[in-house]
Motif scaffolding. Structure first.
Motif, PDB file in Angstrom:
ATOM      1  N   LEU A   1      93.485  56.795 119.663  1.00 29.28           N
ATOM      2  CA  LEU A   1      93.581  56.100 118.088  1.00 29.28           C
ATOM      3  C   LEU A   1      92.344  55.491 118.585  1.00 29.28           C
ATOM      4  CD1 LEU A   1      97.065  55.431 116.914  1.00 29.28           C
ATOM      5  CD2 LEU A   1      95.682  58.224 117.253  1.00 29.28           C
ATOM      6  N   ALA A   2      92.039  54.482 118.938  1.00 29.83           N
ATOM      7  CA  ALA A   2      91.189  53.433 118.976  1.00 29.83           C
ATOM      8  C   ALA A   2      89.249  54.316 119.560  1.00 29.83           C
ATOM      9  CB  ALA A   2      90.963  53.112 120.715  1.00 29.83           C
ATOM     10  N   LEU A   3      89.725  55.162 120.334  1.00 39.70           N
ATOM     11  CA  LEU A   3      88.426  56.320 120.114  1.00 39.70           C
ATOM     12  C   LEU A   3      88.104  56.554 119.398  1.00 39.70           C
ATOM     13  CD1 LEU A   3      87.883  57.570 124.338  1.00 39.70           C
ATOM     14  CD2 LEU A   3      86.949  55.957 122.698  1.00 39.70           C
ATOM     15  N   PHE A   4      88.879  57.431 118.682  1.00 35.81           N
ATOM     16  CA  PHE A   4      89.018  57.921 117.358  1.00 35.81           C
ATOM     17  C   PHE A   4      88.224  57.274 115.934  1.00 35.81           C
ATOM     18  CE2 PHE A   4      90.381  59.674 113.085  1.00 35.81           C
ATOM     19  CZ  PHE A   4      89.698  60.844 113.352  1.00 35.81           C
ATOM     20  N   ALA A   5      88.746  56.020 116.073  1.00 35.33           N
ATOM     21  CA  ALA A   5      88.736  54.925 114.825  1.00 35.33           C
ATOM     22  C   ALA A   5      86.636  54.726 115.629  1.00 35.33           C
ATOM     23  CB  ALA A   5      89.175  53.852 114.631  1.00 35.33           C
ATOM     24  N   LEU A   6      86.653  54.001 116.641  1.00 34.09           N
ATOM     25  CA  LEU A   6      85.005  53.839 116.131  1.00 34.09           C
ATOM     26  C   LEU A   6      84.271  54.985 116.609  1.00 34.09           C
ATOM     27  CD1 LEU A   6      83.514  51.984 118.332  1.00 34.09           C
ATOM     28  CD2 LEU A   6      84.087  53.010 120.366  1.00 34.09           C
ATOM     29  N   SER A   7      84.223  56.460 116.840  1.00 35.23           N
ATOM     30  CA  SER A   7      83.347  57.570 116.490  1.00 35.23           C
ATOM     31  C   SER A   7      83.479  57.419 115.009  1.00 35.23           C
ATOM     32  CB  SER A   7      84.214  59.053 116.959  1.00 35.23           C
ATOM     33  OG  SER A   7      84.863  59.548 116.545  1.00 35.23           O
ATOM     34  N   MET A   8      84.407  57.409 113.987  1.00 40.58           N
ATOM     35  CA  MET A   8      84.593  57.527 112.667  1.00 40.58           C
ATOM     36  C   MET A   8      83.341  56.503 112.340  1.00 40.58           C
ATOM     37  SD  MET A   8      85.597  60.941 111.945  1.00 40.58           S
ATOM     38  CE  MET A   8      85.993  60.725 110.315  1.00 40.58           C
ATOM     39  N   TRP A   9      84.034  55.344 112.155  1.00 40.27           N
ATOM     40  CA  TRP A   9      83.437  54.221 111.616  1.00 40.27           C
ATOM     41  C   TRP A   9      82.056  53.775 112.601  1.00 40.27           C
ATOM     42  CZ3 TRP A   9      87.853  50.618 113.327  1.00 40.27           C
ATOM     43  CH2 TRP A   9      89.117  50.429 113.062  1.00 40.27           C
ATOM     44  N   SER A  10      81.676  54.450 113.748  1.00 38.22           N
ATOM     45  CA  SER A  10      80.108  53.791 113.828  1.00 38.22           C
ATOM     46  C   SER A  10      79.192  55.046 113.223  1.00 38.22           C
ATOM     47  CB  SER A  10      79.821  54.538 115.461  1.00 38.22           C
ATOM     48  OG  SER A  10      81.176  53.334 116.300  1.00 38.22           O
ATOM     49  N   ASN A  11      80.058  55.960 112.386  1.00 38.74           N
ATOM     50  CA  ASN A  11      78.963  56.821 111.785  1.00 38.74           C
ATOM     51  C   ASN A  11      79.468  56.233 110.022  1.00 38.74           C
ATOM     52  OD1 ASN A  11      77.606  58.198 113.655  1.00 38.74           O
ATOM     53  ND2 ASN A  11      79.291  58.325 114.598  1.00 38.74           N
ATOM     54  N   SER A  12      80.263  55.477 110.012  1.00 39.70           N
ATOM     55  CA  SER A  12      80.417  55.053 108.026  1.00 39.70           C
ATOM     56  C   SER A  12      79.874  53.915 107.660  1.00 39.70           C
ATOM     57  CB  SER A  12      81.761  55.606 108.315  1.00 39.70           C
ATOM     58  OG  SER A  12      82.982  54.191 108.823  1.00 39.70           O
ATOM     59  N   PRO A  13      80.466  53.749 106.404  1.00 40.57           N
ATOM     60  CA  PRO A  13      80.374  52.421 105.478  1.00 40.57           C
ATOM     61  C   PRO A  13      80.993  51.212 106.399  1.00 40.57           C
ATOM     62  CG  PRO A  13      80.653  53.527 104.018  1.00 40.57           C
ATOM     63  CD  PRO A  13      80.335  54.712 104.827  1.00 40.57           C
ATOM     64  N   VAL A  14      82.284  51.432 107.783  1.00 42.13           N
ATOM     65  CA  VAL A  14      83.152  50.929 108.136  1.00 42.13           C
ATOM     66  C   VAL A  14      82.110  50.009 109.075  1.00 42.13           C
ATOM     67  CG1 VAL A  14      85.138  50.395 110.208  1.00 42.13           C
ATOM     68  CG2 VAL A  14      84.855  52.446 107.493  1.00 42.13           C
ATOM     69  N   LEU A  15      80.425  50.037 109.248  1.00 40.81           N
ATOM     70  CA  LEU A  15      80.702  48.906 110.416  1.00 40.81           C
ATOM     71  C   LEU A  15      78.905  49.267 110.746  1.00 40.81           C
ATOM     72  CD1 LEU A  15      81.826  50.104 113.225  1.00 40.81           C
ATOM     73  CD2 LEU A  15      82.409  48.263 112.762  1.00 40.81           C
ATOM     74  N   ARG A  16      77.863  50.093 109.153  1.00 42.82           N
ATOM     75  CA  ARG A  16      76.809  49.875 108.758  1.00 42.82           C
ATOM     76  C   ARG A  16      76.931  49.957 107.515  1.00 42.82           C
ATOM     77  NH1 ARG A  16      73.712  52.800 112.235  1.00 42.82           N
ATOM     78  NH2 ARG A  16      74.738  54.049 113.871  1.00 42.82           N
ATOM     79  N   PHE A  17      76.328  49.105 107.249  1.00 46.70           N
ATOM     80  CA  PHE A  17      76.212  48.258 105.931  1.00 46.70           C
ATOM     81  C   PHE A  17      74.816  48.851 106.107  1.00 46.70           C
ATOM     82  CE2 PHE A  17      79.144  44.455 106.705  1.00 46.70           C
ATOM     83  CZ  PHE A  17      80.387  45.106 106.395  1.00 46.70           C
ATOM     84  N   GLY A  18      73.689  48.942 106.482  1.00 45.89           N
ATOM     85  CA  GLY A  18      72.542  49.555 106.084  1.00 45.89           C
ATOM     86  C   GLY A  18      71.432  48.468 106.335  1.00 45.89           C
ATOM     87  N   SER A  19      72.341  47.069 107.573  1.00 45.69           N
ATOM     88  CA  SER A  19      71.883  46.030 107.472  1.00 45.69           C
ATOM     89  C   SER A  19      71.156  45.729 109.419  1.00 45.69           C
ATOM     90  CB  SER A  19      71.860  45.115 106.588  1.00 45.69           C
ATOM     91  OG  SER A  19      73.533  44.480 108.259  1.00 45.69           O
TER      92      SER A  19
END
Length: 422
Positions: free
Chosen positions: A376-394
């Motif tokens: 589940l952690a792997l899945f979360a990382l794969s999704m979050w790394s390409n979304s506003p969860v982790l990417r603020f555009g900064s």
């Protein structure tokens, strides 16, 4: 005088326009399997059924402090009632199924995969997401329906109405928790907050032992969905192995025992059909945005879309693996497990009952849940790394992703050690 409810096409159209304009689907409707329009009149009638009074919807807007909405669209509706009453809310939350953000994150994740994996994912991707969205909405609607006419014995929003996906208006109308804040996933939780969360998990599990009503909620994974899940995780694991060769052994072992085998998920779920295995109500998606806070006071837990029957430690492990730094997880895991057992013992004792498992069983449950936690952690990382969860555009984006990668690789290593895989 207060405005009268309008019953015209224009009013319905106004609601449709405001909903669509605030929806992620505006950006790309090609993945949309559900048109995001909702009659204001229908919502008002649903509230009439619950409260016995007909309100007027004055305005709608997206909830900025809500979670990231991978599988849903969430709006805040402002209401005007014919007169004041203590139980009449001035605002409510409207939640509807939708998959645009999840599809965007999935497509971005696929960019780093080889062509063969991309081709496999393209065959199941859209279908899997659509099926998942339907299942998640129905699961949350059923969960809230358990408490439509009473308060839950743990912190969750009040529900005023819930309709399943196949209905004319698949939607959930619920309490709006105003004045709350959520924690950023990288910043994580403070120690006091973790203990508050564990206390609520204990209350959820006591409820699990008091009634079997919740067991009617079935989140059965579709075979095609599991196949797509396995393909995606295998591709992401391969990409992580190239990026972090020092962790190749651990990642390959996780892939060998779990990730690459869709049947593993089915076998794991069937474990809880055994009456000798202790099973409880599991939230299934506990991470930072699901907890609404006022300072360190936990106000509510939201997003009950992945509720299922599972292990004692699944929810806690999901938080520990993703929402706090590695050194904090290593320092607090045992104290939090001890606190959980203490709290559930206290609550059960107050009810004149005994805890149906020992602390040693809890420790065993923890180890046996680690493979699921790692996947589940792997899945979360794969999704979050390409979304506003982790990417603020900064300029901080890469360091934020690196911190989550560190957490996920650490829990996988811990899993391999505890399971003694080789």
């Amino acid at each position: 005088p207060p405005p009268s409810p309008l019953h015209s096409d224009k009013r319905v159209l106004r609601m449709e326009l405001s909903t669509v304009s605030l929806s992620p689907s505006e950006k790309d409707t090609s993945h949309s399997h559900f048109t995001l329009e909702m009659s204001a009149d229908w919502i008002e009638r649903a509230l009439l059924n619950h409260f016995g009074l007909l309100p007027t919807i004055l305005d709608s807007g997206r909830i900025e402090e809500a979670s990231h909405g991978f599988m849903s669209s969430i709006l805040r509706l402002s209401l005007l009632w014919p007169f004041n009453r203590d139980d009449l809310p001035s605002t409510i939350v409207l939640k509807m199924p939708g998959v645009t953000m999840a599809n965007e994150a999935m497509e971005a994740t696929m960019e780093g995969m080889d062509e063969e994996t991309k081709e496999k994912m393209n065959k199941v991707g859209d279908t899997s997401m659509n099926v998942m969205s339907q299942m998640m909405h129905d699961t949350e609607a059923k969960t809230y329906s358990l408490f439509t006419h009473c308060s839950a014995p743990f912190k969750m929003p009040l529900c005023y109405h819930s309709s399943p996906y196949g209905s004319d208006h698949p939607a959930i109308l619920m309490e709006d928790i105003r004045g709350a804040s959520i924690n950023d996933v990288v910043d994580g939780f403070r120690e006091m907050q973790l203990y508050s969360i564990v206390g609520e998990i204990a209350k959820m599990h006591v409820y699990s032992f008091e009634t079997d009503e919740w067991r009617s909620i079935k989140f059965t994974k579709d075979p095609e969905l599991l196949a797509g899940y396995s393909i995606m995780l295998s591709g992401f694991t391969a990409a992580l192995t190239k990026k972090f060769p020092d962790h190749a052994d651990d990642l390959n072992l996780l892939s060998k025992y779990c990730v690459s085998d869709p049947e593993w998920w089915i076998k794991y779920e069937k474990t809880f059909e055994n009456p000798d295995v202790v099973s409880v109500l599991v939230h299934g998606d506990m991470w930072s945005p699901q907890f609404l806070w006022k300072d360190d006071q936990l106000l509510s837990i939201v997003d009950w879309q992945l509720v299922h029957t599972g292990s004692l430690t699944e929810d806690l492990l999901h938080i520990l693996s993703l929402c706090i730094p590695v050194n904090m997880r290593e320092r607090l895991t045992k104290p939090l497990l001890s606190y959980y057992y203490q709290k559930i013992t206290e609550i059960m004792k107050e009810k004149g009952k005994e805890v149906p498992f020992t602390y040693e069983y809890l420790e065993k449950d923890y180890k046996e849940t680690l493979p699921l936690t790692s996947c589940l952690a792997l899945f979360a990382l794969s999704m979050w790394s390409n979304s506003p969860v982790l990417r603020f555009g900064s300029s901080l984006d890469e360091s934020r992703i690196a911190e989550e990668e560190k957490r996920v690789l650490s829990i996988i290593s811990h899993c391999v050690q505890e399971c003694k895989w080789e």
